[in-house]
Design a protein around this motif. Structure first.
Motif, PDB file in Angstrom:
ATOM      1  N   SER A 187      36.509  36.763  25.356  1.00  0.00           N
ATOM      2  CA  SER A 187      37.134  37.524  26.435  1.00  0.00           C
ATOM      3  C   SER A 187      38.293  38.374  25.925  1.00  0.00           C
ATOM      4  N   SER A 298      44.115  51.475  37.092  1.00  0.00           N
ATOM      5  CA  SER A 298      42.947  51.285  36.228  1.00  0.00           C
ATOM      6  C   SER A 298      43.055  52.041  34.906  1.00  0.00           C
ATOM      7  N   VAL A 304      41.781  46.297  32.276  1.00  0.00           N
ATOM      8  CA  VAL A 304      40.455  46.365  32.897  1.00  0.00           C
ATOM      9  C   VAL A 304      39.532  45.319  32.275  1.00  0.00           C
ATOM     10  N   ARG A 305      39.594  45.177  30.941  1.00  0.00           N
ATOM     11  CA  ARG A 305      38.794  44.142  30.283  1.00  0.00           C
ATOM     12  C   ARG A 305      39.224  42.748  30.764  1.00  0.00           C
ATOM     13  N   LYS A 308      37.974  42.154  34.441  1.00  0.00           N
ATOM     14  CA  LYS A 308      36.522  42.042  34.476  1.00  0.00           C
ATOM     15  C   LYS A 308      36.053  40.738  33.851  1.00  0.00           C
ATOM     16  N   PRO A 312      36.378  38.620  37.825  1.00  0.00           N
ATOM     17  CA  PRO A 312      35.384  39.652  38.159  1.00  0.00           C
ATOM     18  C   PRO A 312      35.234  39.910  39.655  1.00  0.00           C
ATOM     19  N   VAL A 315      37.234  43.044  40.798  1.00  0.00           N
ATOM     20  CA  VAL A 315      36.976  44.359  40.193  1.00  0.00           C
ATOM     21  C   VAL A 315      36.964  45.470  41.243  1.00  0.00           C
ATOM     22  N   HIS A 571      33.071  50.744  37.996  1.00  0.00           N
ATOM     23  CA  HIS A 571      33.514  49.582  37.222  1.00  0.00           C
ATOM     24  C   HIS A 571      32.437  48.508  37.099  1.00  0.00           C
ATOM     25  N   TYR A 572      31.382  48.629  37.901  1.00  0.00           N
ATOM     26  CA  TYR A 572      30.313  47.639  37.843  1.00  0.00           C
ATOM     27  C   TYR A 572      29.204  48.023  36.862  1.00  0.00           C
ATOM     28  N   GLN A 575      29.946  44.833  32.079  1.00  0.00           N
ATOM     29  CA  GLN A 575      30.702  43.616  32.319  1.00  0.00           C
ATOM     30  C   GLN A 575      31.079  42.956  30.998  1.00  0.00           C
ATOM     31  N   VAL A 579      31.368  36.040  31.760  1.00  0.00           N
ATOM     32  CA  VAL A 579      31.961  36.269  33.072  1.00  0.00           C
ATOM     33  C   VAL A 579      31.768  35.062  33.984  1.00  0.00           C
ATOM     34  N   GLU A 583      34.704  32.810  35.623  1.00  0.00           N
ATOM     35  CA  GLU A 583      34.799  32.734  37.072  1.00  0.00           C
ATOM     36  C   GLU A 583      34.891  31.266  37.513  1.00  0.00           C
TER      37      GLU A 583
END
Length: 591
Positions: A187, A298, A304-305, A308, A312, A315, A571-572, A575, A579, A583
């Motif tokens: 990550s 953003s 952003v990394r 995400k 997530p 986002v 942004h989607y 990924q 993730v 999460e």
């Protein structure tokens, strides 16, 4: 307070002060490799060992507190001999081919070895060599690693990402990616703080200078280069220029000397970002979309990394506006290419950035008419820019203040301060105020969002514009960011708009900036940007004449259909790895 004698100097310090900090207050520098104040005080290198009267064994200065009437000798024969043996042992496990190391001349181990007059090693060499993906923006050379643990501690304590860990024992002990992952599976936010805090050349950025050089010598490529605001605050540090001498205009001159066709200032596209982002914020706010969760900026790819990979489900709260770097590249491959009557594929778009994560951000796709490629073709860090200047034998003292090229010459003070934490928020609020009231606020009306000390990790503020009450936050550093997000998720706090920068201090403290071991210069560099803003004309993004012309001639208005096509992102569309695992981990930490 306690009284201490150190190298025959008497000094009085606060009780609990370490020997190394006491020595510093007395004007004595105790050599060290692993020590970082408040971050890494584990005494793994033993280089800082000193002699204390009444104690048989040497003690490590970095984590030993002084006591009343303590008498310390930092350079006794016993201390020097131990220091030399410690460095010799470290060198026996270190690839010491210094001429081929990117940190040669700026390496703490190299300097210490020279200072101790080490000319040969009495120990058998044992070098650990591990495979690494050389295409990843962050490169690790295990043969250079001295296991000082700085990268581990910076990533754990400052960024709260835990990318690195110590594995193995004894001679087989080594720093590796946590959880037996490859770096591509991790990550990693690519903030680069592990690089700027590594005392040797074990961690570096992927070098893309050859890619730029090839484009310069390609007759079919028109090379256009943008220079980020934070770069001007630091590039002179390794070129022998005082801060006031090291202008961005001299960078333009140097770039032209190495063969670049067009040079521009990213402050132009920072203003463009504000036009899009401020408009988007007001639209989302008035629609009631931010009642539960804020809109996040953003423009920081490390952030952003992070979101995400770690959160997530949030986002969708990111602004869809691209970063200034991406926006500039998009304009280069569309409006600028059409102005030059060139195909977008003939434009080679380069960004000089203080940031490692920008090398990853350049991989984002751009589609415009028949063109399918990237808005940015190459990213080089401030350090790579300096290396290119040195390779070209450019004498910094002979550089002149050259203007950026036509079409995009103008930049506002608001665009300049993008390089510091709080700068994006302040710039956005200046333009949002104008959009809501039809007039400009005082240019310094929102300066409360600025970082007021080196330790400021979070700023919260409330502003009333007409009948709108805005609750905003500015946060820098990913550990601070994680805490803020968890407070938001637990309903402990509420904001409408939040600016996040991954690096402590913002881009000025980015992972691609010049390295000064043990020094944190982000706060000092930020002052330079605010000085430039104070003396800029204009100081508002919406008053940048080149921005006004660009909307009149091409985009029409902020958030128009064409603007969304070129200046906003999905942004989607990609990924981060792991993730689902992250999460699950996130939900386990929520009360």
């Amino acid at each position: 307070m306690v009284k201490v004698t150190i190298d025959n100097k008497n000094i009085e310090v606060d009780e609990g002060t370490t020997i190394i900090e006491t020595a510093k207050l007395a004007g004595i520098e105790i050599p060290h490799l692993c020590y970082l104040k408040g971050i890494n005080q584990i005494a793994s290198c033993k280089v800082c060992s000193v002699e204390v009267e009444g104690i048989n064994n040497l003690v490590t200065a970095c984590n030993t507190p002084v006591s009343e009437n303590m008498v310390i000798h930092t350079n006794s024969p016993k201390a020097i001999l131990n220091r030399k043996k410690a460095v010799e042992l470290i060198l026996s496990e270190h690839d010491a081919r210094c001429p081929m190391c990117i940190r040669s001349g700026n390496c703490s181990l190299q300097k210490l070895s020279n200072d101790l007059n080490i000319r040969q090693l009495p120990f058998t060499e044992y070098i650990i060599k591990q495979d690494w993906d050389e295409n990843f923006p962050l490169i690790r050379n295990s043969a250079k690693c001295i296991r000082c643990m700085r990268c581990v501690q910076i990533c754990d304590k400052v960024q709260d990402l835990n990318i690195w860990e110590l594995s193995g024992t004894g001679l087989r002990a080594n720093i590796d990616v946590s959880g037996y992952n490859s770096i591509n599976e991790s990550s990693c936010s690519l903030c680069g703080q592990c690089i700027t805090h590594c005392p040797v050349g074990a961690l570096v950025e992927r070098d893309d200078t050859d890619l730029l050089r090839e484009a310069i010598f390609d007759p079919n490529k028109t090379v256009v280069v943008q220079v980020a605001p934070a770069v001007r605050t630091a590039w002179g540090e390794e070129m022998g220029l005082a801060r006031e001498e090291a202008t961005v205009n001299k960078i333009f001159d140097g770039l032209k000397q190495i063969g670049v066709d067009y040079v521009f200032d990213t402050t132009f596209s920072a203003d463009l970002t504000i036009m899009e982002e401020a408009t988007e914020f007001l639209e989302r706010y008035t629609k009631g979309e931010l009642k539960d969760r804020p809109m996040f900026t953003s423009c920081c790819p490390g952030w952003v990394r992070f979101i995400k990979g770690q959160y997530p489900h949030l986002v969708g709260q990111l602004s869809t506006a691209k970063s200034p770097m991406q926006m500039f590249g998009s304009v280069m491959k569309s409006y600028f290419a059409e102005t030059l009557n060139k195909d977008p594929s003939e434009i080679f778009s380069v960004a000089v950035m203080p940031c490692l994560a920008k090398k990853s951000e350049r991989e984002r796709d751009l589609y415009y008419k028949e063109f399918a490629g990237h808005d940015t073709d190459c990213v080089i860090t401030t350090r790579e820019l300096i290396r290119m200047f040195k390779i070209a034998n450019i004498n910094p003292k002979t550089l002149i203040d050259a203007d950026p090229d036509d079409l995009f010459k103008d930049g506002s003070g608001a665009g300049v301060i993008f390089g510091s934490t709080g700068g994006v928020m302040e710039a956005a609020l200046r333009t949002a105020y104008h959009s809501l009231t039809g007039e400009n606020p005082s240019a310094d009306a929102f300066k409360v969002v600025r970082r007021d000390s080196e330790k400021t990790g979070l700023v919260e503020a409330n502003f009333k514009i007409n009948d709108i009450d805005l609750h905003i936050a500015v946060v820098n550093g990913l550990a601070n960011t994680r805490k803020l997000i968890n407070d938001l998720e637990n309903s402990k706090k509420h904001f409408d708009f939040v600016e996040v920068m991954a690096c402590p201090g913002g881009c000025v403290g980015g992972g691609g900036q010049p390295i000064h071991d043990g020094e944190e210069l982000a706060f000092t560099r930020s002052k330079n940007l605010y000085f430039l803003d104070k003396n800029a004309n204009p100081r508002f993004s919406h008053e940048n004449q080149d921005i006004i012309n660009l909307y009149e001639n091409f985009f029409g208005e902020p958030n128009s259909h064409l603007a969304h096509q070129l200046l906003h992102t999905d942004h989607y569309s990609w990924q981060m790895p792991n993730v689902s695992k992250n999460e699950e981990l996130y939900y386990s930490t929520i009360d």
